[in-house]
Structures are given as C-alpha cells and as structure tokens.
Design an enzyme around this catalytic site. Sequence first.
Site, PDB file in Angstrom:
ATOM      1  N   GLU A 191       9.822  -3.467  18.522  1.00 33.03           N
ATOM      2  CA  GLU A 191       8.989  -4.308  19.379  1.00 33.03           C
ATOM      3  C   GLU A 191       9.591  -5.679  19.670  1.00 33.03           C
ATOM      4  OE1 GLU A 191       6.375  -3.600  20.985  1.00 33.03           O
ATOM      5  OE2 GLU A 191       5.543  -1.795  20.091  1.00 33.03           O
ATOM      6  N   SER A 206     -34.843   3.324 -29.318  1.00 31.21           N
ATOM      7  CA  SER A 206     -34.442   2.739 -30.610  1.00 31.21           C
ATOM      8  C   SER A 206     -33.237   1.818 -30.507  1.00 31.21           C
ATOM      9  CB  SER A 206     -34.117   3.873 -31.600  1.00 31.21           C
ATOM     10  OG  SER A 206     -35.258   4.664 -31.844  1.00 31.21           O
TER      11      SER A 206
END
Length: 743
Positions: free
Chosen positions: A137, A397
Amino acid sequence: MSEVGRKDSPSSCPGKSAKRVFAQMSRASTPFGADGEGVDSRDKPGHDGIGGGRRRFLGIAVALAFVLIVVTTAFAAWVGSLGPLPLEQARKVSTTIVDRNGKLLRAYAMADGRWRLPVDAKTAVDPGYLKLLLAYEDRRFWSHGGVDPLALGRAALQFGTSGHIVSGGSTITMQLARLMEPRRERSVYAKLRQIVRAFQLERQLSKDDILDLYLALAPFGGNLEGIRAASIAYFGKEPKRLSLAEAALLVALPQSPERRRLDRYPEAAHAARDRVLARMVEDGVVSQEDAAQAKATAVPRLRKPMPILAPHSSDAAMATVTDTPTIKLTLDSTLQKTLEALARDRAVAQGPNISVAIIAVDNESGDVLARVGSSDYFDERRAGQVDMTRAVRSPGSTLKPFIYGLAFEDGFAHPESLIDDRPIRFGSYAPENFDMTFQGTVPVRKALQLSLNVPAIALLDRVGSSRLSSRLKQAGGNLLLPKDEAPGLAMGLGGVGVSLQDLAQLYAGLARLGAARPLREIMFANDDREPMRLMDQAAAWQVGNVLLGTPPPENGVHNKIAFKTGTSYGYRDAWSVGFDGRVTIGVWVGRPDGAPVPGLVGRTAAAPILFDAFARTGKIPAALPKAPKGALIASNAKLPLPLRRFRPVGELIRASSEQVPRIQFPLNGSRIDVDRSGNGQAAPMPVKVAGGVLPLTIMLNGTSVGEIDSRRQRLVDPPGPGFARLTVIDATGAADTVVIRVQ
C-alpha cells in the site's frame, strides 16, 4: 523697399530659400539644446515598440500575482472550511475488557453496531503483516510527509493513458484521511481533500499513531473495522501471529471490503489474496515457494463469534467504569476459561435447571483471579445471566470455621479440647446433626472436620452470635438477616444470608492468618485497600490446620487443601470453600430460583468441583503458612486443665461460695505503657484476677502464657505494640476477657 522685399520672398530665389527653411525646421525639431542636454523626456523616434512590451509584461505579472493571491486566499479559505481533523470521533473504539495480562476477555460493539478494537501496531500486530501491508500500500510510508509524489504521478499517468482511475496513489495517511471522512465518490476534489488532510495528520500525529489509527479504522467487511476485529472474527485469534496466507488476506480485504466479504464472497477474497501474493513475489518481498504454499491455503468462509469470557465480571465493570475504552481486570483469562468449562460440564452432569458458580481469589493480594457467575451465560433455563457469586444465599455450615476460630481466640477451646456431641437444647432451639445421629465426646478438631452441628452451636453460644456477626462484618462479610431480626444461634447453621464472594474473602482471611483483604476485580491506578481484622493469627492458623485434615472427596488428595462444605436448609444450596497457601476457591451449586433440589449436598455436589478447580489451576497446591509465634501446639493431655474439655454455658454452675473469675488489672479498653528502658526489653506486665476456681490459666492472644497461683496475680511478658486480647480461664471453664492496647 520693393527689392528688399523681393530678396526675402521665397519665390525670388527658390533654391536658397528651401535650404534655409529646412535648416530652420531642423533646428526646431532637434531635442538637444546648445549644450547637448535634452529638452524633453520622449524616446527617440523608432523606439516606441520596446516600451510597450515592458508595460505589457508588467501588467501580466500584476494580473498573475492578483490571481495567485485570490487562488491562495480561496484555497486557504477552503482549507479553513474543512475544520479541524475529526480525531476524537476517529479514536472512538469498542469498549474492551482485558485480563491482568492484557488479553481480551470481552468486547462490546459500538453504539452503531460496529466492532472496532484499539490497536498497538508495535506490540499487538504481526510484523510480517505490517511489512506486507506497507510494501503493498505505501512502501515509502516512513519517509514521506503524508503524500507520495511518485505514487501520485504514477496514478496521474495511468489516468491519462486509460481515461479512468486505475490506482489512487494514496498513501496510508491519505487512506486514513478518507476513513476519517468517508466519501463514496472518487474525484479530483476528493483526492485534493485527502491530500490536505494527510498533511494535517502528519503535522499533528506521529507515524506510529497514524499507523495505529489506520489499523483500527480499516474496513474488513460488514461491521468489522480494524485488524484486531477482523483477525478475531475470521481466524479466532489476535493478529499478533499471522501466517503469510492470513496476512495477505487481511491486506487484500480493505481495498473492497464488501465485495470480498469472507462470509459472502470467499472466492473473490481468495482471488484478491492471491493477487497480493503475486505482486509481493514480483517486488521480491515474498519468495515464490512461500507464496505458492500460502495460495494453497483455503480462506475462512464463516465468521467466528467475538470472545465472551467472564461475562458477569465484564458487565459489572461496564456498569462501574464509564468513558474508558479499555478496562483491565484482575482476572487470569486462562484460569477463567478453564473454570468456565468446568462449571458448564458439572452443571450438565447435575441435571436440568441447576447452575454452578465458582470464584478464585489470590490470598496475598485479594485479587479475583476467576469469576464464573453461572454455568452458561446464555442458558435461560439456568438463569445464566444471574451472577450467583454475588447472590445472597443461605451458607449452610460454611460459617462454622469462624465460630471455632473465635472460640480458639477467646481461649476456652483448642483443637485438641474435648467437646460433647449429644442432644442439647438452647431455650426452644434444639440443633441436630445432618445425619440425625450423635458422636458423643469428640475432639474439637474432629467436630469441625465432620461438621457436627451441636458442638458448633455450643461454641457459638459461648462466643456470642452478635460478636460473630460483628466480627464477620468487620472483615468484609456482608451478612443479611431477616428483617427486624437480631443475630441468633441459627446463623451457625445457615440462618443468615451471604454471598459466595464474601465467603471467599473471609476464607482468604484465614489463609492470611486472620487478616482479610477486600476483594479487587477492576484494576485502578490507586489501590488503597487495607487489611481487615478477622481473628488472631494463632486462631486463624489453628482453623486452617484443622480444615487441612478434613477428609476430601473421592477425587481429592489428603492434607493439601483446607476446605469446608455446607448445605442449606431444604437442599437449596450446596457449598464448598477451600484454600491452599496461594489461592482460595469457592463453589456454589443449586438452582438460581431457589427451588429445592433433593439430594443436593455440599460434600457430594460442590466439594468435587472445588478439588477439580484446584487441579485445573495447573499448579501444585502451596503449603499453608507456618504456625505463628506463640501458637499452642499440644496434645489434650498436655493442655492447660481448662482447655482439656470444653464446657457449655449450661454446665458453668457453681456453688454459692464460688465466683466467676474477673480480671481486675488491666481493665478492658485500657492503654498499657510498657517500660522499655532496660536494654530495649519490655518490662513484665502484671495481671490480677479475682474469683474463679484454681488453677487459673492466662491466655494472651489465644496462646497460653502460664497459670495464676493462689495469690491470683502474675507477671507476663507483654506483646508488641498494638491491641491484645487477654483471657483468664478457671478450672471449670469460666472465663473473663479484656482487650487492651500496648504502647
């Protein structure tokens, strides 16, 4: 007179008169005076053409200057009309949630549905792709000032010879300008605008910033923008490592993103990729062999979904932090992914409508390393979008270890003390064990390991429900009681609400020897969290030591993980929380809607998941901290007499002559100034007691420091500066406790 007149007449002598007349005319027309100086400023005859040319040249120059000024002014006005660069808009990206190492957990699409992720080309993009991109590019990207004259000249020549635009000659900077201000037409005006914007970009941004912005805005088809979004959607990975075929494909797509969409036109994308490779071979960037191998690779035909790790944590972070493109969490993406898979598999095995939640916490820092809020975020039947790590449920518990810890801290129980597990009634409350049986007299250690209910409630009766509630809240445990109800003994068996994340924070406090630290999941610049006191170091170590010996499930290893299980009333919640020397993990199993699940028990439903979670951390369980200084380690026979057997409140009945022991000095809440003048050593601190049945045992911060004889006083070595807890226990188990501050 007549002759004279005749002599003067021109007709009397024509030749002579003509000469005279000519001479006179010549004198009259001579431009110079007698001394040779000019009498006017006119040009000589025959020179009028040169003067006119100069005037014409001057006029043309003035006209051209005027035109140039007008054009320049108009151009400047046009450039000014463009306004500033829309950088703020261009820098808007999808909000991304990353883990502690910067790995992507989840991204949120922008308001218009686009996926645009921030990019750092230097650290997050394959160098091979960047080389290919710039070679294809903009090969002179690093050297030009925004516009490449050679590329523009080539484009102009191609336009002149073909009659239409063949290549735009645009640099990366010019393409970025077009992406920032999208326009459909390809015209000279549009190109001129890009050139102007390119110069502005180069003036305001560095080359690295320009490249990063381009890589974030480049279109890749559909709602994908930027190299990261494209790489994740098409290849299922970040663009940090790309093959040659993948890199060439990503170079080709932005040129015509919609016509080369992989999910619609894979053949066109394939052909475009091959053209990129062919040109790179021509330019000598890629070898023929590598290009041929890349061309033989098929292109993806379907988009992959964007990653959604830790969805509940991500949603919470989005709601907490605003206007921040990247939110960093303390989570570890690898562990998160592993535990999400574990929760999903175990939920399916448990049955329909059942969900699993898991949280993992680093003991030292309090950082949340993984949070699995549900077994499947998108499963509506399991209420997947409800974060069960934050949901308040009955803990069963799981609060028992803290009851025992405070009993150890207060000095009326020890892991080797004996305690009765038999039917007992506390007013109208008569606790029973889970299996409806009783074990008789057992060591306190075994009572906690077997999670016996009666001993836990007997200890809580001595500790005090309000004190337990207050201490847990002080350490960050947000307990939820029924409206207008005070803490009671039932909270020891789950009669209170608490979340999994709060339980994990409290258990991590045990691993830190009694200093809980607020959990952190979002990484902010300032971390001002301070440790919160849960219990004394010796007491916390004793609890951890006891839990380490709890019999593990079938898939567990003995004496590696300190853990506790819990089952809520009606089989609605199954819990298991455990820790080693490095990590605390909590597991919840149940239905998010609170419906009962017959047979859902913490030991069989949650504990195996807990041990699987530890195994999948990929690390060998770390050893718990060593016993702190002063911790009492002894068999029952060698314990002080009051600690050999725990006596519930109901058994502390005395003869009328007996009195409850009372500490007369130091008083509760007093400050003790210790004399350290003698070689820096602290002088002994006197302890005076009234009442009680001899022998009297003194406990300092949960550690026995000796007995008091008939004089009912003793000198003890004071602890270091800070708060200290002093307890005196008589032979019957009756005790008195004061908290002092040593300075």
